[in-house]
Design a protein around this motif. Structure first.
Motif, PDB file in Angstrom:
ATOM      1  N   TRP A 182       0.868  -1.177   0.000  1.00 39.68           N
ATOM      2  CA  TRP A 182       0.000   0.000   0.000  1.00 39.68           C
ATOM      3  C   TRP A 182       0.906   1.227   0.000  1.00 39.68           C
ATOM      4  O   TRP A 182       1.885   1.285   0.747  1.00 39.68           O
ATOM      5  CB  TRP A 182      -0.865   0.039   1.262  1.00 39.68           C
ATOM      6  CG  TRP A 182      -1.918  -1.016   1.358  1.00 39.68           C
ATOM      7  CD1 TRP A 182      -1.777  -2.265   1.899  1.00 39.68           C
ATOM      8  CD2 TRP A 182      -3.275  -0.923   0.924  1.00 39.68           C
ATOM      9  NE1 TRP A 182      -2.959  -2.961   1.815  1.00 39.68           N
ATOM     10  CE2 TRP A 182      -3.908  -2.155   1.226  1.00 39.68           C
ATOM     11  CE3 TRP A 182      -4.012   0.089   0.308  1.00 39.68           C
ATOM     12  CZ2 TRP A 182      -5.239  -2.390   0.934  1.00 39.68           C
ATOM     13  CZ3 TRP A 182      -5.346  -0.151   0.018  1.00 39.68           C
ATOM     14  CH2 TRP A 182      -5.950  -1.381   0.326  1.00 39.68           C
ATOM     15  N   ARG A 183       0.564   2.232  -0.800  1.00 44.55           N
ATOM     16  CA  ARG A 183       1.374   3.447  -0.850  1.00 44.55           C
ATOM     17  C   ARG A 183       0.469   4.676  -0.901  1.00 44.55           C
ATOM     18  O   ARG A 183      -0.553   4.669  -1.589  1.00 44.55           O
ATOM     19  CB  ARG A 183       2.300   3.454  -2.080  1.00 44.55           C
ATOM     20  CG  ARG A 183       3.405   2.416  -2.038  1.00 44.55           C
ATOM     21  CD  ARG A 183       4.291   2.540  -3.267  1.00 44.55           C
ATOM     22  NE  ARG A 183       5.336   1.539  -3.282  1.00 44.55           N
ATOM     23  CZ  ARG A 183       6.581   1.730  -2.854  1.00 44.55           C
ATOM     24  NH1 ARG A 183       6.926   2.901  -2.352  1.00 44.55           N
ATOM     25  NH2 ARG A 183       7.487   0.759  -2.911  1.00 44.55           N
ATOM     26  N   THR A 184       0.900   5.724  -0.216  1.00 42.22           N
ATOM     27  CA  THR A 184       0.196   6.996  -0.289  1.00 42.22           C
ATOM     28  C   THR A 184       1.112   8.107   0.195  1.00 42.22           C
ATOM     29  O   THR A 184       2.148   7.852   0.820  1.00 42.22           O
ATOM     30  CB  THR A 184      -1.101   6.978   0.535  1.00 42.22           C
ATOM     31  OG1 THR A 184      -1.899   8.123   0.190  1.00 42.22           O
ATOM     32  CG2 THR A 184      -0.820   6.993   2.029  1.00 42.22           C
ATOM     33  N   VAL A 185       0.730   9.339  -0.118  1.00 33.54           N
ATOM     34  CA  VAL A 185       1.424  10.542   0.353  1.00 33.54           C
ATOM     35  C   VAL A 185       0.366  11.502   0.887  1.00 33.54           C
ATOM     36  O   VAL A 185      -0.659  11.715   0.229  1.00 33.54           O
ATOM     37  CB  VAL A 185       2.221  11.209  -0.785  1.00 33.54           C
ATOM     38  CG1 VAL A 185       2.846  12.511  -0.312  1.00 33.54           C
ATOM     39  CG2 VAL A 185       3.301  10.278  -1.303  1.00 33.54           C
ATOM     40  N   VAL A 186       0.614  12.072   2.065  1.00 30.47           N
ATOM     41  CA  VAL A 186      -0.343  12.997   2.660  1.00 30.47           C
ATOM     42  C   VAL A 186       0.392  14.256   3.138  1.00 30.47           C
ATOM     43  O   VAL A 186       1.555  14.184   3.540  1.00 30.47           O
ATOM     44  CB  VAL A 186      -1.114  12.357   3.835  1.00 30.47           C
ATOM     45  CG1 VAL A 186      -1.868  11.127   3.378  1.00 30.47           C
ATOM     46  CG2 VAL A 186      -0.177  12.007   4.975  1.00 30.47           C
ATOM     47  N   PRO A 187      -0.289  15.408   3.136  1.00 33.09           N
ATOM     48  CA  PRO A 187       0.321  16.615   3.709  1.00 33.09           C
ATOM     49  C   PRO A 187       0.506  16.437   5.216  1.00 33.09           C
ATOM     50  O   PRO A 187      -0.387  15.934   5.905  1.00 33.09           O
ATOM     51  CB  PRO A 187      -0.701  17.709   3.410  1.00 33.09           C
ATOM     52  CG  PRO A 187      -1.578  17.154   2.330  1.00 33.09           C
ATOM     53  CD  PRO A 187      -1.603  15.672   2.544  1.00 33.09           C
ATOM     54  N   VAL A 188       1.658  16.832   5.717  1.00 35.99           N
ATOM     55  CA  VAL A 188       1.932  16.655   7.137  1.00 35.99           C
ATOM     56  C   VAL A 188       0.937  17.418   7.983  1.00 35.99           C
ATOM     57  O   VAL A 188       0.572  16.988   9.094  1.00 35.99           O
ATOM     58  CB  VAL A 188       3.389  17.057   7.458  1.00 35.99           C
ATOM     59  CG1 VAL A 188       3.604  18.542   7.280  1.00 35.99           C
ATOM     60  CG2 VAL A 188       3.773  16.631   8.877  1.00 35.99           C
ATOM     61  N   SER A 239      -3.115   0.807  -9.492  1.00 31.30           N
ATOM     62  CA  SER A 239      -4.384   0.329  -8.964  1.00 31.30           C
ATOM     63  C   SER A 239      -4.701   1.022  -7.644  1.00 31.30           C
ATOM     64  O   SER A 239      -3.853   1.111  -6.759  1.00 31.30           O
ATOM     65  CB  SER A 239      -4.347  -1.182  -8.743  1.00 31.30           C
ATOM     66  OG  SER A 239      -4.203  -1.859  -9.961  1.00 31.30           O
ATOM     67  N   GLU A 240      -5.927   1.500  -7.525  1.00 29.90           N
ATOM     68  CA  GLU A 240      -6.340   2.166  -6.298  1.00 29.90           C
ATOM     69  C   GLU A 240      -6.972   1.147  -5.360  1.00 29.90           C
ATOM     70  O   GLU A 240      -7.817   0.350  -5.768  1.00 29.90           O
ATOM     71  CB  GLU A 240      -7.307   3.310  -6.608  1.00 29.90           C
ATOM     72  CG  GLU A 240      -7.545   4.208  -5.422  1.00 29.90           C
ATOM     73  CD  GLU A 240      -8.233   5.512  -5.812  1.00 29.90           C
ATOM     74  OE1 GLU A 240      -8.676   6.239  -4.900  1.00 29.90           O
ATOM     75  OE2 GLU A 240      -8.319   5.795  -7.022  1.00 29.90           O
ATOM     76  N   GLY A 241      -6.534   1.153  -4.103  1.00 29.06           N
ATOM     77  CA  GLY A 241      -7.061   0.229  -3.110  1.00 29.06           C
ATOM     78  C   GLY A 241      -8.197   0.833  -2.312  1.00 29.06           C
ATOM     79  O   GLY A 241      -8.466   2.033  -2.374  1.00 29.06           O
ATOM     80  N   ASP A 242      -8.866  -0.006  -1.549  1.00 29.64           N
ATOM     81  CA  ASP A 242     -10.014   0.398  -0.747  1.00 29.64           C
ATOM     82  C   ASP A 242      -9.547   0.842   0.640  1.00 29.64           C
ATOM     83  O   ASP A 242      -8.839   0.101   1.334  1.00 29.64           O
ATOM     84  CB  ASP A 242     -10.989  -0.779  -0.641  1.00 29.64           C
ATOM     85  CG  ASP A 242     -12.211  -0.424   0.163  1.00 29.64           C
ATOM     86  OD1 ASP A 242     -13.049   0.344  -0.333  1.00 29.64           O
ATOM     87  OD2 ASP A 242     -12.317  -0.903   1.316  1.00 29.64           O
ATOM     88  N   LYS A 266      -5.694   9.279  -1.679  1.00 27.83           N
ATOM     89  CA  LYS A 266      -5.767   8.081  -2.521  1.00 27.83           C
ATOM     90  C   LYS A 266      -4.787   7.052  -1.991  1.00 27.83           C
ATOM     91  O   LYS A 266      -3.703   7.395  -1.527  1.00 27.83           O
ATOM     92  CB  LYS A 266      -5.445   8.435  -3.976  1.00 27.83           C
ATOM     93  CG  LYS A 266      -5.577   7.255  -4.936  1.00 27.83           C
ATOM     94  CD  LYS A 266      -5.464   7.697  -6.387  1.00 27.83           C
ATOM     95  CE  LYS A 266      -4.064   8.076  -6.767  1.00 27.83           C
ATOM     96  NZ  LYS A 266      -3.889   8.246  -8.236  1.00 27.83           N
ATOM     97  N   LEU A 267      -5.171   5.796  -2.061  1.00 23.00           N
ATOM     98  CA  LEU A 267      -4.298   4.697  -1.637  1.00 23.00           C
ATOM     99  C   LEU A 267      -4.047   3.790  -2.826  1.00 23.00           C
ATOM    100  O   LEU A 267      -4.971   3.161  -3.349  1.00 23.00           O
ATOM    101  CB  LEU A 267      -4.944   3.900  -0.492  1.00 23.00           C
ATOM    102  CG  LEU A 267      -4.992   4.596   0.873  1.00 23.00           C
ATOM    103  CD1 LEU A 267      -6.059   3.967   1.758  1.00 23.00           C
ATOM    104  CD2 LEU A 267      -3.638   4.511   1.545  1.00 23.00           C
ATOM    105  N   ASN A 268      -2.796   3.731  -3.272  1.00 26.10           N
ATOM    106  CA  ASN A 268      -2.430   2.797  -4.338  1.00 26.10           C
ATOM    107  C   ASN A 268      -1.993   1.470  -3.738  1.00 26.10           C
ATOM    108  O   ASN A 268      -1.456   1.420  -2.634  1.00 26.10           O
ATOM    109  CB  ASN A 268      -1.309   3.367  -5.203  1.00 26.10           C
ATOM    110  CG  ASN A 268      -1.788   4.497  -6.086  1.00 26.10           C
ATOM    111  OD1 ASN A 268      -1.394   5.644  -5.916  1.00 26.10           O
ATOM    112  ND2 ASN A 268      -2.661   4.197  -7.026  1.00 26.10           N
ATOM    113  N   ARG A 269      -2.198   0.417  -4.504  1.00 24.14           N
ATOM    114  CA  ARG A 269      -1.901  -0.928  -4.004  1.00 24.14           C
ATOM    115  C   ARG A 269      -1.379  -1.767  -5.161  1.00 24.14           C
ATOM    116  O   ARG A 269      -2.001  -1.826  -6.223  1.00 24.14           O
ATOM    117  CB  ARG A 269      -3.187  -1.540  -3.444  1.00 24.14           C
ATOM    118  CG  ARG A 269      -3.034  -2.855  -2.712  1.00 24.14           C
ATOM    119  CD  ARG A 269      -4.342  -3.142  -1.983  1.00 24.14           C
ATOM    120  NE  ARG A 269      -4.272  -4.374  -1.208  1.00 24.14           N
ATOM    121  CZ  ARG A 269      -4.760  -5.539  -1.606  1.00 24.14           C
ATOM    122  NH1 ARG A 269      -5.352  -5.628  -2.794  1.00 24.14           N
ATOM    123  NH2 ARG A 269      -4.662  -6.604  -0.847  1.00 24.14           N
TER     124      ARG A 269
END
Length: 395
Positions: A182-188, A239-242, A266-269
């Motif tokens: 699972w991979r994602t990036v979020v603002p701190v 691919s986007e994960g749930d 968004k969460l990629n998987r």
């Protein structure tokens, strides 16, 4: 001489710079219509920073990097710390370069810009390679629209699904490793008090682990969560994960992990794949680089770094040896033992991070915890062979 490089990722662009420095003309063929942000964060250990310095791009990269305070390992559920090893300042003093974290898109953009400044417009997108043919003392790469692109040498940096590798070494298909990322990036700023430490943090758990890092000067938090899984059908990197599934996988973990999953836009998987080791990377003037040659699990954060090392050493071999076939053989000879060792250590690290049961965890983590408390240098000693390596002195 002209080199055709198949693949416009980190390895392919770095190879383009290294071969330009060696006096070759280069053309980079990338199958995607644009170079995108897929993959997000990359950790660049001191050996990789030395490679980037030799390619002349560190001044351009500096505005985009984050230098973590330390490398940490903690338990994903309890948050109990196993070790916290200094990196900021320490890495340069011990290994001769910093330990950095950067967005993959920023690294690729800098490499692309630098290559454009040195060699002109040499990156072609929407250029999907389907194979090659050796001819005229070099090789031509076939594109899916029927065009052939000739080079005195061809370097395949087209990843774990490399079509050039399949032709060169036989159809050894990429294998599912039993792990999904699972991979994602979020603002701190979206994480508030639940932001993870400003370090490279490994959060260990039963059959899974997570890694948190910082990007773009500390404004973004990068998350990778690796889960053991029996099967996988989708090979897509986008691919986007749930979200509900991701939260279930890490249910009961520390808020520094779960909060990221809650607020992620968004969460990629995708699956983690590998391919069998090869006895050679070359077919005459055609050779492999990066994941096309030696795909590895991300548990040492060395995939991109080893591709950077490949690029620098490949360039130096071609600059030092007039016979291109001998130069490609020399490149393989200098790289194969090291990348094989990194592959094995990466697999061992993943096993370490995924320990199950109290006895297995105690037997594995207690000695590391004790060593970190009593003599942190003992753990740093174990990194000397990887972080202290300088690809500029290997040839």
């Amino acid at each position: 001489m002209k080199a055709v490089i198949v693949g416009g990722g980190i390895g392919g662009l770095a190879a383009g710079l290294a071969l330009t420095q060696a006096g070759l003309d280069v053309e980079v063929l990338e199958q995607a219509p644009v170079i995108s942000e897929i993959g997000a964060g990359v950790q660049i250990s001191p050996n990789g920073v030395k490679a980037l310095q030799s390619l002349g791009v560190m001044d351009m990269l500096d505005p985009h990097v984050f230098e973590p305070n330390s490398i940490r390992m903690a338990m994903g559920r309890s948050g109990r710390q196993i070790f916290d090893l200094s990196m900021k300042g320490y890495a340069h003093a011990r290994w001769g370069a910093r330990f950095l974290q950067i967005h993959r898109a920023d690294l690729q953009e800098v490499l692309k810009t630098a290559l454009g400044k040195k060699a002109g417009l040499v990156l072609r997108t929407n250029a999907k390679a389907t194979g090659y043919v050796r001819e005229r003392g070099g090789a031509s790469v076939y594109l899916d629209r029927g065009e052939r692109v000739f080079g005195d040498i061809v370097i395949a940096a087209d990843g774990v699904h490399s079509v050039i590798r399949s032709q060169l070494a036989g159809a050894d298909r990429a294998r599912f490793t039993g792990n999904v990322a699972w991979r994602t990036v979020v603002p701190v700023e979206a994480l508030g008090t639940d932001a993870p430490p400003q370090s490279g943090c490994v959060w260990a758990g039963q059959g899974k682990h997570a890694v948190t890092t910082y990007l773009r000067g500390g404004s973004l938090v990068n998350f990778v969560g690796i889960i053991e899984q029996e099967g996988w059908e989708n090979d897509s990197w986008s691919s986007e994960g749930d979200r509900a599934e991701a939260l279930q996988e890490f249910e009961g973990w520390v808020p520094q992990v779960t909060r990221i999953l809650e607020v992620a836009p968004k969460l990629n998987r995708w699956a983690l794949l590998d391919r069998p080791a090869l006895a050679t990377w070359s077919d005459g003037p055609v050779s492999l680089l990066g994941d096309a040659a030696h795909p590895m699990l991300p548990s040492m954060a060395q995939g991109a770094v080893q591709a950077l090392e490949d690029a620098v050493i490949l360039g130096r071999c071609l600059a030092a040896e007039a016979d291109k076939t001998a130069a490609l053989q020399r490149y393989f000879d200098l790289r194969i033992d090291r990348v094989t060792r990194v592959q094995r250590r990466s697999a061992a690290n993943l096993s370490l991070f995924h320990k199950r049961g109290v006895l297995a965890k105690t037997a594995s983590y207690a000695p590391i915890w004790a060593a970190a408390k009593l003599s942190p240098k003992l753990i740093h000693n174990r990194q000397d062979w990887i972080y202290g390596y300088d690809p500029t002195t290997a040839v």
